[in-house]
Each structure stands twice: as structure tokens, then as C-alpha cells.
Design a protein around this motif. Structure first.
Motif, PDB file in Angstrom:
ATOM      1  N   THR A 153      -3.780  11.508  11.867  1.00 18.77           N
ATOM      2  CA  THR A 153      -4.036  10.424  11.026  1.00 18.77           C
ATOM      3  C   THR A 153      -4.861   9.139  11.885  1.00 18.77           C
TER       4      THR A 153
ATOM      5  N   VAL B 111      -6.145   8.887   4.946  1.00 18.10           N
ATOM      6  CA  VAL B 111      -5.482   8.339   6.065  1.00 18.10           C
ATOM      7  C   VAL B 111      -5.039   9.251   6.909  1.00 18.10           C
TER       8      VAL B 111
ATOM      9  N   LEU C 242       1.356   5.348  -0.069  1.00 17.60           N
ATOM     10  CA  LEU C 242       0.705   6.409   0.404  1.00 17.60           C
ATOM     11  C   LEU C 242       0.803   7.316  -0.728  1.00 17.60           C
ATOM     12  N   GLU C 243      -0.114   8.305  -0.985  1.00 18.33           N
ATOM     13  CA  GLU C 243       0.178   9.639  -2.007  1.00 18.33           C
ATOM     14  C   GLU C 243      -0.518  10.873  -1.349  1.00 18.33           C
TER      15      GLU C 243
ATOM     16  N   ALA D 255      -3.254  12.824   2.938  1.00 15.77           N
ATOM     17  CA  ALA D 255      -2.467  11.593   2.539  1.00 15.77           C
ATOM     18  C   ALA D 255      -3.775  10.603   2.217  1.00 15.77           C
ATOM     19  N   SER D 256      -3.688   9.748   1.073  1.00 16.23           N
ATOM     20  CA  SER D 256      -4.656   8.529   0.756  1.00 16.23           C
ATOM     21  C   SER D 256      -3.520   7.293   0.698  1.00 16.23           C
ATOM     22  N   ASP D 257      -4.448   6.390   0.798  1.00 18.44           N
ATOM     23  CA  ASP D 257      -4.064   4.946   0.774  1.00 18.44           C
ATOM     24  C   ASP D 257      -4.467   4.685  -0.807  1.00 18.44           C
TER      25      ASP D 257
ATOM     26  N   MET E  53       5.207  11.770   6.051  1.00 21.52           N
ATOM     27  CA  MET E  53       4.794  12.281   4.693  1.00 21.52           C
ATOM     28  C   MET E  53       4.233  13.673   4.726  1.00 21.52           C
TER      29      MET E  53
ATOM     30  N   ASN F 208       3.831   5.730   8.416  1.00 18.08           N
ATOM     31  CA  ASN F 208       4.394   6.695   7.781  1.00 18.08           C
ATOM     32  C   ASN F 208       3.617   7.983   7.402  1.00 18.08           C
ATOM     33  N   ALA F 209       2.536   7.977   7.649  1.00 17.05           N
ATOM     34  CA  ALA F 209       1.582   9.152   7.196  1.00 17.05           C
ATOM     35  C   ALA F 209       1.968  10.349   7.880  1.00 17.05           C
TER      36      ALA F 209
ATOM     37  N   MET G 251       0.861  -1.310  -0.040  1.00 18.59           N
ATOM     38  CA  MET G 251      -0.015  -0.095  -0.146  1.00 18.59           C
ATOM     39  C   MET G 251       0.942   1.350   0.138  1.00 18.59           C
TER      40      MET G 251
ATOM     41  N   THR H 164      -2.030   5.152  10.136  1.00 17.92           N
ATOM     42  CA  THR H 164      -1.356   4.387   9.055  1.00 17.92           C
ATOM     43  C   THR H 164       0.063   4.856   9.141  1.00 17.92           C
TER      44      THR H 164
END
Length: 99
Positions: A69, A43, A3-4, A36-38, A78, A74-75, A1, A72
Motif C-alpha cells: 500500500t 492505494v 476505500l473500495e 484498493a482505490s480511494d 481491506m 485501513n488499506a 474518503m 493509506t
């Protein structure tokens, strides 16, 4: 997964904070918000605005007022990195947080 980073409105970011943060509520204003989105759902979110302290509000500094968050991995990192890149791109010299 993977993240973006995705754009988010203040209203949406505040709703995420309301739903996931245990003691902080929404903020009134901001300079920008980032999520941030998975790939399926949001998330985490960061809300960045002017510093609360008048002493630090020099026109070159922004403050992370909320970072939230769902846990999740590393959210948080990031979102902090994305907030700093955005602030720097807007010409700000410092990004602070008390979180």
C-alpha cells in the motif's frame, strides 16, 4: 474518503509493487490480484497465488505473495479481507501469508 475494492491485472499490481515496495520485486504468476482505490487512484494491492512451499501446496491453500500500500489507513486490512473472501468463493479452505 471511502476505500473500495477494484479489479487489477497482474501487470498493474506488479507495477504498483515496483513503485511502492522498498525491497520486494514483482511476482511471476498468480491466481488473482485485487486493488484498493480511494476513488481517484490505486492505494494498495494484494497478489495471491499458490503456496511457495510444496508441503503447503495441497490444492486447498493459497498464499498472499505480495501486499503493498501507499500507507493509506485501513488499506491492508481491506485487501486481506477481500483476498480471503475471493479465495473462499473459489473453493479454497486456507489463505496464508508470511508478510
Amino acid at each position: 474518503m471511502a476505500l473500495e475494492i477494484v479489479p487489477i491485472t497482474l501487470k498493474e499490481a506488479n507495477q504498483f509493487v515496483r513503485d511502492h515496495h522498498r525491497h520486494h520485486g514483482p511476482v511471476t504468476g498468480h491466481k488473482f490480484s485485487i486493488a484498493a482505490s480511494d476513488g481517484e487512484k490505486i492505494v494498495g494491492t494484494v497478489i495471491v497465488g499458490r503456496p511457495v512451499s510444496r508441503h503447503l501446496d495441497d490444492g486447498w491453500t493459497l498464499e498472499v505473495s505480495r501486499l503493498c500500500t501507499d500507507g493509506t489507513r485501513n488499506a491492508c486490512s481491506m485487501l486481506y479481507a477481500a483476498a480471503w473472501r475471493a479465495a473462499r468463493a473459489m473453493g479454497y479452505k486456507r489463505l496464508i501469508t508470511y508478510i
